[in-house]
Design an enzyme around this catalytic site. Structure first.
Site, mmCIF file in Angstrom:
data_model
loop_
_atom_site.group_PDB
_atom_site.id
_atom_site.type_symbol
_atom_site.label_atom_id
_atom_site.label_comp_id
_atom_site.label_asym_id
_atom_site.label_seq_id
_atom_site.Cartn_x
_atom_site.Cartn_y
_atom_site.Cartn_z
ATOM 1 N N TYR A 167 0.872 -1.182 0.000
ATOM 2 C CA TYR A 167 0.000 0.000 0.000
ATOM 3 C C TYR A 167 0.907 1.229 0.000
ATOM 4 O O TYR A 167 0.864 2.070 0.891
ATOM 5 C CB TYR A 167 -0.987 -0.008 1.170
ATOM 6 C CG TYR A 167 -2.281 0.673 0.794
ATOM 7 C CD1 TYR A 167 -3.148 0.077 -0.131
ATOM 8 C CD2 TYR A 167 -2.631 1.917 1.300
ATOM 9 C CE1 TYR A 167 -4.316 0.708 -0.519
ATOM 10 C CE2 TYR A 167 -3.794 2.551 0.910
ATOM 11 C CZ TYR A 167 -4.633 1.932 0.009
ATOM 12 O OH TYR A 167 -5.794 2.556 -0.387
ATOM 13 N N HIS A 197 3.219 4.472 -0.436
ATOM 14 C CA HIS A 197 3.025 5.926 -0.474
ATOM 15 C C HIS A 197 4.389 6.576 -0.655
ATOM 16 O O HIS A 197 5.417 5.866 -0.767
ATOM 17 C CB HIS A 197 2.310 6.407 0.795
ATOM 18 C CG HIS A 197 2.946 5.945 2.066
ATOM 19 N ND1 HIS A 197 4.208 6.330 2.451
ATOM 20 C CD2 HIS A 197 2.517 5.099 3.036
ATOM 21 C CE1 HIS A 197 4.521 5.772 3.600
ATOM 22 N NE2 HIS A 197 3.507 4.997 3.985
ATOM 23 N N GLY A 237 6.380 7.932 1.323
ATOM 24 C CA GLY A 237 7.389 7.553 2.315
ATOM 25 C C GLY A 237 8.148 6.317 1.844
ATOM 26 O O GLY A 237 9.384 6.304 1.798
ATOM 27 N N HIS A 238 7.405 5.272 1.454
ATOM 28 C CA HIS A 238 8.052 4.070 0.915
ATOM 29 C C HIS A 238 8.897 4.419 -0.314
ATOM 30 O O HIS A 238 10.017 3.937 -0.478
ATOM 31 C CB HIS A 238 7.009 3.041 0.470
ATOM 32 C CG HIS A 238 6.100 2.532 1.539
ATOM 33 N ND1 HIS A 238 4.738 2.732 1.516
ATOM 34 C CD2 HIS A 238 6.354 1.795 2.656
ATOM 35 C CE1 HIS A 238 4.192 2.142 2.571
ATOM 36 N NE2 HIS A 238 5.145 1.577 3.285
ATOM 37 N N LYS A 270 10.480 7.084 10.333
ATOM 38 C CA LYS A 270 9.082 7.142 10.778
ATOM 39 C C LYS A 270 8.835 6.118 11.884
ATOM 40 O O LYS A 270 8.121 6.387 12.850
ATOM 41 C CB LYS A 270 8.180 6.881 9.563
ATOM 42 C CG LYS A 270 6.797 6.363 9.854
ATOM 43 C CD LYS A 270 5.912 7.456 10.390
ATOM 44 C CE LYS A 270 4.462 7.072 10.525
ATOM 45 N NZ LYS A 270 4.176 5.797 11.115
ATOM 46 N N VAL A 310 8.796 11.105 5.544
ATOM 47 C CA VAL A 310 8.113 11.914 4.531
ATOM 48 C C VAL A 310 6.729 12.272 5.076
ATOM 49 O O VAL A 310 6.017 11.409 5.611
ATOM 50 C CB VAL A 310 8.001 11.147 3.198
ATOM 51 C CG1 VAL A 310 7.216 11.955 2.171
ATOM 52 C CG2 VAL A 310 9.390 10.820 2.672
ATOM 53 N N SER A 320 1.581 7.304 6.200
ATOM 54 C CA SER A 320 1.462 5.934 6.699
ATOM 55 C C SER A 320 0.347 5.237 5.939
ATOM 56 O O SER A 320 -0.674 5.860 5.629
ATOM 57 C CB SER A 320 1.114 5.958 8.197
ATOM 58 O OG SER A 320 0.658 4.681 8.612
ATOM 59 N N SER A 321 0.541 3.963 5.655
ATOM 60 C CA SER A 321 -0.527 3.209 4.970
ATOM 61 C C SER A 321 -1.804 3.237 5.793
ATOM 62 O O SER A 321 -2.910 3.222 5.250
ATOM 63 C CB SER A 321 -0.090 1.763 4.752
ATOM 64 O OG SER A 321 1.134 1.717 4.050
HETATM 65 P P1 AMP Z 1 5.533 -0.406 6.294
HETATM 66 O O1 AMP Z 1 5.029 -0.764 4.932
HETATM 67 O O2 AMP Z 1 4.620 0.494 7.060
HETATM 68 O O3 AMP Z 1 6.013 -1.614 7.073
HETATM 69 O O4 AMP Z 1 6.837 0.478 6.060
HETATM 70 C C1 AMP Z 1 7.901 0.008 5.264
HETATM 71 C C2 AMP Z 1 9.080 0.930 5.420
HETATM 72 O O5 AMP Z 1 8.717 2.248 5.020
HETATM 73 C C3 AMP Z 1 9.556 1.048 6.880
HETATM 74 O O6 AMP Z 1 10.972 1.086 6.908
HETATM 75 C C4 AMP Z 1 8.946 2.353 7.315
HETATM 76 O O7 AMP Z 1 9.660 2.985 8.371
HETATM 77 C C5 AMP Z 1 9.056 3.164 6.037
HETATM 78 N N1 AMP Z 1 8.101 4.276 6.066
HETATM 79 C C6 AMP Z 1 6.779 4.220 6.343
HETATM 80 N N2 AMP Z 1 6.233 5.455 6.334
HETATM 81 C C7 AMP Z 1 7.255 6.318 6.047
HETATM 82 C C8 AMP Z 1 7.339 7.731 5.913
HETATM 83 N N3 AMP Z 1 6.277 8.520 6.056
HETATM 84 N N4 AMP Z 1 8.544 8.279 5.614
HETATM 85 C C9 AMP Z 1 9.651 7.474 5.467
HETATM 86 N N5 AMP Z 1 9.623 6.137 5.586
HETATM 87 C C10 AMP Z 1 8.452 5.562 5.874
#
Ligand code: AMP
Length: 285
Positions: free
Chosen positions: A32, A34, A36-37, A149, A176, A185-186
């Protein structure tokens, strides 16, 4: 962009990359995607020859009653976004590919996993450390990109990689944010319009507290109290914790010593999701 579902095929591609002298970048996610990813992917593209993003909603890191089944998923959209961001490989294993048998092995990182998110979600970091260890073992020598994050998660992963001598350089990347400060965030899709309007309060609390430290505040308790009061002013937000910790050890700080690198972290439930955010600040000399 190659989409790969099996561990053996991914190993083959990444081994072949290294055999011809190429470097590998790894971006583990739950999908999902965004911005940030995608910022992690962008950094990996700058620094590595072959970039692999992984999409796996890891059941080990969800407790019973959490949002494993409801976690947002959209593989087609993720595939397009990852490709546009410059990913070379998208690894999308099934649950049975990752865990063909019930897992009997668990990786835990003591002390760093105990407080803050670890107190709120006691089994969470073992689930994260276990799947990341597995992804590191699958990917082999690489640079792996994680977001600040999830600051505590980044610390847990760094320590796990170092303690277990994984041939992986863990790279932390800045958070981000949306234009109003909300960390992407997702799970932000769970917010109603009214909750979304309130959500930047976490970032406001953090930046105001960081400004107080920069202006001379030296008491950890006062900084915690300030963040707590800012979030409490929004009735819809239910604060879980507001912490001031040493950025390297994550130990809570009572006294903020000149020159110390400090991290301020907050978590609050806002309607359905729990929102997390944090900022760094260096205590002035
Ligand atoms: P997730 O899919 O939520 O497990 O996140 C995957 C990776 O993306 C993890 O290393 C998170 O810390 C990073 N991540 C999630 N949201 C952000 C964001 N807003 N800015 C930077 N990295 C992010």
């Amino acid at each position: 962009m190659q989409v790969i579902q099996t561990i053996s095929e991914l190993r083959g591609v990444l081994d072949a990359t290294r055999a011809r002298g190429g470097t590998v970048g790894l971006v583990p996610t739950m999908g999902y995607l965004h911005d940030g990813h995608l910022s992690l992917v962008g950094r990996a593209v700058e620094e590595c020859d072959v970039v692999t993003a992984t999409i796996f909603v890891n059941p080990l890191q969800f407790a019973a009653g959490e949002d494993l089944d409801a976690y947002p998923r959209d593989l087609e959209r993720d595939r397009a976004l990852a490709e546009r961001a410059g990913c070379d490989v998208l690894f999308t294993p099934s649950q049975t590919e990752m865990y063909p048998e019930p897992m009997r092995t668990e990786v835990t990182v003591a002390s760093l996993s105990a407080h803050m998110e670890g107190a709120a979600r006691p089994t969470h970091f073992a689930g994260v450390a276990t799947v990341v260890a597995k992804l590191f073992a699958i990917a082999g020598p690489c640079r792996a990109y994680f977001g600040e994050k999830d600051f505590q998660q980044l610390a847990v992963v760094r320590r796990m990689a170092s303690d277990l001598s994984f041939p992986v350089a863990v790279v932390g990347c800045p958070t981000v944010r949306e234009a109003d400060g909300l960390a992407m965030s997702s799970r932000n899709v769970y917010l109603t319009d009214d909750e979304r309007a309130v959500a930047p309060v976490l970032h406001r609390a953090l930046t105001a507290a960081a400004a107080a430290v920069e202006a001379g505040e030296r008491s950890g308790a006062a900084v915690r109290a300030q963040m707590t009061a800012t979030v409490a002013a929004e009735q819809r937000a239910d604060l879980d914790y507001a912490e001031v910790v040493d950025a390297a050890t994550l130990e809570p700080l009572d006294e903020l010593r000149p020159g110390a690198t400090v991290r301020l972290l907050v978590a609050a439930r806002l309607g359905r999701p729990r929102l997390l955010d944090n900022v760094g600040v260096t205590v002035p000399e």
